[in-house]
Design a protein around this motif. Sequence first.
Motif: not given
Ligand code: FES
Lengths: 182, 436
Positions: A80, A82, A84-85, A129-133, A138, B96
């Motif tokens: 990911c 996105q 946050p990552c 995003c995979f919900g691990s932000c 990740m 997020g």
């Molecule tokens: S932004 Fe990477 S897992 Fe949410």
Amino acid sequence: MLSPATRQKITDEGQRYPEKRSALLPSLKLAQGEVGWLPREVVAEVADLLGLSHQAAIEITTFYTMLRKQDPGGCVVDVCIQLPCALRGAESVYRKIAEHLGADGRIEHGHGHAVARDGSATAVATVECFGSCHRAPMCRVNDEYWEHLDVNDLDKLLARIDELAANYRARGEAAVREGGQP
Amino acid sequence: MTTHDSPASDYQPLLLPHPGRKQPVELAEYRAGGGYDALLKAVKQMTREQVIDEVKSSGLRGRGGAGFSAGKKWSFVPKGPGAKYLCVNADESEPGTFKDREIMEIEPHLLLEGVAITSYAIGATLAFIYIRGEYTVAADRLDAAIEEAKQAGLLGKHLFGTDYELDVLVYRGAGAYICGEETALLESLEGKRPMPRSRPPFPAVSGLYAKPTVINNVETIANVPHIIARGAAWYQTLGSAPNNTGPKILCLSGSVNRPGNYEIALGSISLRDLVYGERFGQGMLRGRALKAILPAGVSAPLIPADKLDARIDYDGIQAAGSMLGSASFIVLNEDVCIVKAALRMVEFFRHESCGKCTPCREGTGWLAQVLDRVEHGKGDAADLELLLSLADRISGKVLCALGDFATSPVVATIKHFRAEYLAHIELGRCPKPEWC
Ligand code: FES
Ligand SMILES: Cc1cc2nc3c(=O)[nH]c(=O)nc-3n(C[C@H](O)[C@H](O)[C@H](O)COP(=O)(O)O)c2cc1C
Ligand code: SF4
């Protein structure tokens, strides 16, 4: 092409929902679980088992990212990238994985696609995003979540990728020995 | 700025009562803590209307994004015979956001109890939990919890010995953000391409398989057992009635020291508390200055650093110029290039647009293309107006909210950080090419 066990599971799916068509997506995933991806013949076989049109099954297959239209080898590593990552070093993680596969780690337009030269593993940089932000950076290795990655300490992850790639190569060689298609 | 003591430190979490836990709460433990007593109370002592009225007067608003009154939504479902469905939205794909995941992985029975009470209230005998395909751990745990509850007579036929019956099916998606949009979710469940439907008719009247259907977010449903167990009046003491009641999970990510899920009573802390509070984010990573916060993933306008005193509830975040949405707070520090950040967010929407409406399908591509050239120093001054006019041609002219979401990274970053855009154009390159 599908095994009797998988065919039975798909037939059972067909009975689970108020309308049969709802069984398409779960059934395609069952088929992919066995084959590793969804060649056209397999998509058609799933549709036939459920008594639905091939077109209905193809429409679904082509829409969803988790349904694979190509053979990815022994694993797909989704990294990911996105926001946050990305803020926590996800792009460097992806580049390291691509480098390990001996492939080009470029990310363009929010997307990267790196395939090992022998096709035994695939890494993807994705904006999904995979919900691990909160545990960034990740990646997913097939269905496994790998969280809190450290770009300077990826040995375990890379070993896991190598393991899955090696399994894939071994399956291919076994198939050739048995006289089938690799 | 350093960390500081945060208020409301005596708050007892209700939705995620076991912070840090890795294993799910199984049935015996859940029951020992009073679990399923609310369901028992609902099916044995309350009529359907009473359940709906209680939830209505609690003030519970949807936690999936739009913030619509849950009780009111349920009351739109026609009474009388015929199939009705509950669909729990567990697609959680907003960048997020990771709160529903933790509810399902750790507190699966809390969700199931909420599902059973809600289904009873609307008269559904079949409920679906539509979960994103990547959440295999959560889905497996839900399946296991459903089995446990069935064995114990808490789900299935003759629930709690009454003549009410309920089946719950976990339906696993396959990687498409648009499936979180409620009518796309229904299409996906029906085995079709998940493209949003035009409304009316609304799902409460004609939803799944053209039958009356309620769609609620996981966190919304997880509130329901608490409301039924302790009553609407108690619930309203959390937060401030009428608009901002109850507990809320905040997802904190980005450039902070301690990202994670934090549950609060709505309105009890400010954005500053969330980022710097000892019990929350514990300050900025490497002590850098805060540049902006996105309060609802990448789908609502960012809030600049001068508004950190905003209270975290529906009204407080709206007054700060944005939306609470899914309460996914992404913190950006001063080192981040705002154009690069906007581009990454727009690339998400371009990737996830379902393609049904031309302005969204083509427009998200154009937005990304123009942002990309500005980011790489190949833009010119007219590009800013071009971006804004493109955004204007998408916003409000499409079938679902994804198109609108896609414009907010562009419009809000130009509004608050125009100088940074211009710097790219003047320098002919990005002043901060690295992410972190
Ligand atoms: S932004 Fe990477 S897992 Fe949410
Ligand atoms: C593009 C898009 C994606 C969405 N994704 C989600 C999601 O992942 N989870 C969710 O609960 N709601 C999501 N929503 C909101 C749903 O459409 C719907 O409003 C919500 O599930 C209703 O439940 P609630 O009232 O309990 O919040 C999304 C909306 C849009 C437009
Ligand atoms: S706005 Fe975009 S995502 Fe929504 S229906 Fe139209 S094309 Fe699909």
